[in-house]
Write a protein that holds these residues in place. Structure first.
Motif, PDB file in Angstrom:
ATOM      1  N   ARG A  30       0.838  -1.212   0.000  1.00  0.00           N
ATOM      2  CA  ARG A  30       0.000   0.000   0.000  1.00  0.00           C
ATOM      3  C   ARG A  30       0.867   1.253   0.000  1.00  0.00           C
ATOM      4  O   ARG A  30       0.570   2.222  -0.700  1.00  0.00           O
ATOM      5  CB  ARG A  30      -0.911   0.021   1.230  1.00  0.00           C
ATOM      6  CG  ARG A  30      -2.164  -0.767   1.060  1.00  0.00           C
ATOM      7  CD  ARG A  30      -3.059  -0.660   2.253  1.00  0.00           C
ATOM      8  NE  ARG A  30      -3.540   0.686   2.474  1.00  0.00           N
ATOM      9  CZ  ARG A  30      -4.212   1.057   3.557  1.00  0.00           C
ATOM     10  NH1 ARG A  30      -4.469   0.188   4.505  1.00  0.00           N
ATOM     11  NH2 ARG A  30      -4.625   2.300   3.692  1.00  0.00           N
ATOM     12  N   ALA A  41      -7.664   5.699  -1.326  1.00  0.00           N
ATOM     13  CA  ALA A  41      -8.742   4.714  -1.501  1.00  0.00           C
ATOM     14  C   ALA A  41      -8.335   3.628  -2.487  1.00  0.00           C
ATOM     15  O   ALA A  41      -8.602   2.449  -2.264  1.00  0.00           O
ATOM     16  CB  ALA A  41     -10.007   5.415  -1.988  1.00  0.00           C
ATOM     17  N   ALA A  44      -5.871   1.321  -0.845  1.00  0.00           N
ATOM     18  CA  ALA A  44      -6.487   0.462   0.175  1.00  0.00           C
ATOM     19  C   ALA A  44      -7.242  -0.696  -0.459  1.00  0.00           C
ATOM     20  O   ALA A  44      -7.312  -1.781   0.109  1.00  0.00           O
ATOM     21  CB  ALA A  44      -7.426   1.282   1.051  1.00  0.00           C
ATOM     22  N   GLU A  45      -7.810  -0.491  -1.646  1.00  0.00           N
ATOM     23  CA  GLU A  45      -8.609  -1.527  -2.274  1.00  0.00           C
ATOM     24  C   GLU A  45      -7.850  -2.363  -3.291  1.00  0.00           C
ATOM     25  O   GLU A  45      -8.400  -3.302  -3.840  1.00  0.00           O
ATOM     26  CB  GLU A  45      -9.825  -0.894  -2.941  1.00  0.00           C
ATOM     27  CG  GLU A  45     -10.766  -0.285  -1.931  1.00  0.00           C
ATOM     28  CD  GLU A  45     -12.100   0.044  -2.531  1.00  0.00           C
ATOM     29  OE1 GLU A  45     -12.397  -0.445  -3.631  1.00  0.00           O
ATOM     30  OE2 GLU A  45     -12.844   0.779  -1.884  1.00  0.00           O
ATOM     31  N   ASP A  47      -5.561  -5.158  -4.974  1.00  0.00           N
ATOM     32  CA  ASP A  47      -5.195  -6.536  -4.653  1.00  0.00           C
ATOM     33  C   ASP A  47      -3.722  -6.707  -4.983  1.00  0.00           C
ATOM     34  O   ASP A  47      -3.339  -6.778  -6.146  1.00  0.00           O
ATOM     35  CB  ASP A  47      -6.044  -7.511  -5.453  1.00  0.00           C
ATOM     36  CG  ASP A  47      -5.693  -8.956  -5.150  1.00  0.00           C
ATOM     37  OD1 ASP A  47      -5.154  -9.218  -4.054  1.00  0.00           O
ATOM     38  OD2 ASP A  47      -5.952  -9.815  -5.993  1.00  0.00           O
TER      39      ASP A  47
END
Length: 90
Positions: A30, A41, A44-45, A47
């Motif tokens: 991240r 955002a 954070a999302e 993969d």
């Protein structure tokens, strides 16, 4: 989600000291995404596991092996002439 890079670094070090290396790896990825210009955002999302799910049975029954796709412009080589195969020039 108001995680700054400094907060994430602190959380990564805490996870590593607690021997939770998987969580430390996720947080490290991240941080790298955020440093690369991704929004908080999106970072954070994302993969970051590096795994992609295969399509089951693409090669036939009972297998999860993918069907090979040749590169664009590829054509199979010509077959050898059976009358001249294995013979030396004189």
């Amino acid at each position: 989600m108001t995680d700054t890079i400094e907060d994430l670094q602190r959380r990564m070090e805490d996870a590593a000291s607690a021997l939770d290396f998987e969580e430390a790896r996720r947080i490290r990825d991240r941080i790298n995404l955020m440093r690369g210009g991704a929004s908080r955002a999106a970072a954070a999302e994302a993969d970051t596991s590096g795994l992609s799910r295969q399509q089951p049975g693409a090669m036939g029954l009972g297998t999860s092996r993918q069907r090979p796709v040749p590169p664009p412009g590829w054509k199979p080589p010509s077959k050898p002439d059976l009358m001249t195969t294995g013979r030396k020039r004189k």
